[in-house]
Motif scaffolding. Structure first.
Motif, mmCIF file in Angstrom:
data_model
loop_
_atom_site.group_PDB
_atom_site.id
_atom_site.type_symbol
_atom_site.label_atom_id
_atom_site.label_comp_id
_atom_site.label_asym_id
_atom_site.label_seq_id
_atom_site.Cartn_x
_atom_site.Cartn_y
_atom_site.Cartn_z
ATOM 1 N N ASN A 147 0.817 -1.226 0.000
ATOM 2 C CA ASN A 147 0.000 0.000 0.000
ATOM 3 C C ASN A 147 0.850 1.275 0.000
ATOM 4 N N PRO A 148 1.800 1.413 -0.950
ATOM 5 C CA PRO A 148 2.608 2.634 -0.990
ATOM 6 C C PRO A 148 1.779 3.827 -1.443
ATOM 7 N N LYS A 207 8.244 6.592 2.394
ATOM 8 C CA LYS A 207 9.640 6.232 2.156
ATOM 9 C C LYS A 207 9.704 4.709 2.121
ATOM 10 N N VAL A 208 10.058 4.153 0.964
ATOM 11 C CA VAL A 208 9.911 2.728 0.694
ATOM 12 C C VAL A 208 11.259 2.102 0.374
ATOM 13 N N GLY A 239 8.231 11.626 -0.717
ATOM 14 C CA GLY A 239 8.516 10.206 -0.604
ATOM 15 C C GLY A 239 9.757 9.801 -1.379
ATOM 16 N N CYS A 240 10.176 8.545 -1.187
ATOM 17 C CA CYS A 240 11.332 8.035 -1.927
ATOM 18 C C CYS A 240 11.223 6.525 -2.055
ATOM 19 N N LEU A 241 11.954 5.995 -3.014
ATOM 20 C CA LEU A 241 12.048 4.555 -3.218
ATOM 21 C C LEU A 241 13.516 4.185 -3.317
ATOM 22 N N TYR A 246 12.036 3.199 7.431
ATOM 23 C CA TYR A 246 11.187 3.382 6.254
ATOM 24 C C TYR A 246 9.723 3.185 6.650
ATOM 25 N N ASP A 247 8.825 3.802 5.905
ATOM 26 C CA ASP A 247 7.395 3.591 6.133
ATOM 27 C C ASP A 247 6.955 2.205 5.674
ATOM 28 N N LYS A 248 7.524 1.755 4.565
ATOM 29 C CA LYS A 248 7.144 0.469 3.982
ATOM 30 C C LYS A 248 8.402 -0.246 3.489
#
Length: 383
Positions: A153-154, A159-160, A194-196, A251-253
């Motif tokens: 659920n991004p 921040k993933v 956000g970031c990946l 990280y969030d996810k």
């Protein structure tokens, strides 16, 4: 088998018999012999993830004729999610991943012959008159492989970390969900913040991952660091805890698509599945170390074996308890099978429940012929 000596043939047959014994014991002799094994031996069914950053509906450039387009169907990955912080519902989320597949016949009727799917065109590199290259328009994959992305659920602002990201299909899907759908200026930095971070430790696979990210994502996302390819050892806790975002809270996810021994091609090659649960459990523990308290981690494999699926979840939970006693960590882990009854009903159309998650298998009565793919959703909570 042409080209094999008698001794080699005996080894292959022994491996195949061992393989059959393992999975007949796990799934039941009747299902394994009559349903699951034959389904695994069919040609893999693929879907096409359309690149949001290059094409809005169906990739053009002569890849698909009008007749091809009539054969396509949209695969619905927009299942119900509760409204609230950290979630978004179908009405408020126009960022649906665009996933297409060729239509199939009725696979639930055993009297009907199973048709072989037409292969999707290979993504083409298009060069503009000025020498610049267009982004790749689509990525071919098993549709089930995007379920872990959806369960993660991004959202814009998250921040993933994609811990074992190569070759990059799931990262490309994640990147499509991290920017607001109304943000048309792809050269602008994400206002959501956000970031990946896509990670791969093997040098050759890391090189391929980085090349794929460049081929599918706008250059601005990579120049700004909004999307970044890392080369860390996901099984090394020192590497994980050295990440600035982990030191800042996490990280969030985090997505862990763990390497596994029991991929579908193993059956085709008559090779023996090998247990790799110890490494996977270490990777899972490090994924949990990387996510913030209150954040979410999704563990996934393409394995058929319980040892690499539910077994890894149990080993990972055990390692967390050891860390609590040994290191005094202030967090725990909860297994979240789903976000609620609606989501469970939706998932049942794809997968079957396991002890700690879900598994998609190609003999599922829904007839999609996707998988195999196991996934489990974990939430990091205060101790």
């Amino acid at each position: 088998m042409p080209g094999l000596t008698k001794a080699q043939l005996r080894l292959v047959e022994a491996a195949e018999h061992s393989f059959d014994r393992i999975y007949a014991a796990q799934y039941g002799e009747e299902r394994w012999r009559n349903s699951l094994r034959p389904a695994l031996l069919r040609n893999t069914r693929y879907a096409m993830l359309v690149n949001r950053y290059q094409a809005a509906e169906i990739p053009s450039g002569g890849l698909f004729t009008d007749d091809d387009k009539r054969k396509l169907q949209t695969i619905d990955l927009l299942f119900p999610l509760p409204v609230g912080k950290g979630s978004y519902n179908s009405a408020g989320n126009p960022q649906q991943l665009r996933l297409l597949a060729y239509k199939r016949g009725d696979l639930t009727d055993p009297s009907q012959p199973v048709s072989i799917d037409e292969p999707f065109p290979v993504p083409q590199v298009t060069t503009n008159p000025d020498g610049s290259r267009e982004l790749m328009a689509h990525w071919n994959l098993d549709a089930a492989s995007l379920l872990p992305v959806r369960l993660l659920n991004p959202m814009p602002g998250d921040k993933v970390l994609d811990l074992c990201a190569a070759p990059g299909g799931k990262s490309i899907a994640l990147a499509q969900l991290l920017r607001p759908p109304t943000m048309d200026d792809l050269d602008a930095p994400s206002l959501a913040g956000g970031c990946l971070h896509s990670n791969e430790v093997d040098p050759a696979r890391h090189k391929r991952l980085a090349a794929n990210l460049e081929a599918y994502l706008p250059p601005a996302l990579l120049r700004s660091g909004e999307v970044k390819a890392l080369e860390l050892d996901g099984a090394d806790p020192l590497s994980i805890t050295s990440l600035p975002l982990v030191r800042a809270g996490g990280y969030d996810k985090v997505l862990l698509d763990a390497p596994c021994s029991s991929e579908r091609h193993v059956l085709h090659a008559h090779a023996r599945a090998r247990q790799a649960g110890k490494v996977q459990a270490t990777l899972l523990l490090n994924a949990l170390r990387a996510v913030r308290v209150g954040g979410r981690a999704v563990y996934a494999t393409c394995s058929l074996r319980d040892e690499e699926n539910d077994g890894v979840i149990e080993r990972g939970l055990g390692l967390v308890q050891k860390d609590k006693k040994k290191l005094g960590i202030k967090w725990d882990v909860a297994v979240r099978r789903s976000a609620g009854a609606e989501e469970e009903t939706w998932l049942e159309g794809w997968a079957e429940r396991t002890k700690h998650g879900w598994v998609v298998l190609p003999d599922h009565p829904g007839g999609g012929q996707w998988g195999p793919l196991f996934f489990s959703v974990l939430e990091k909570i205060p101790a």
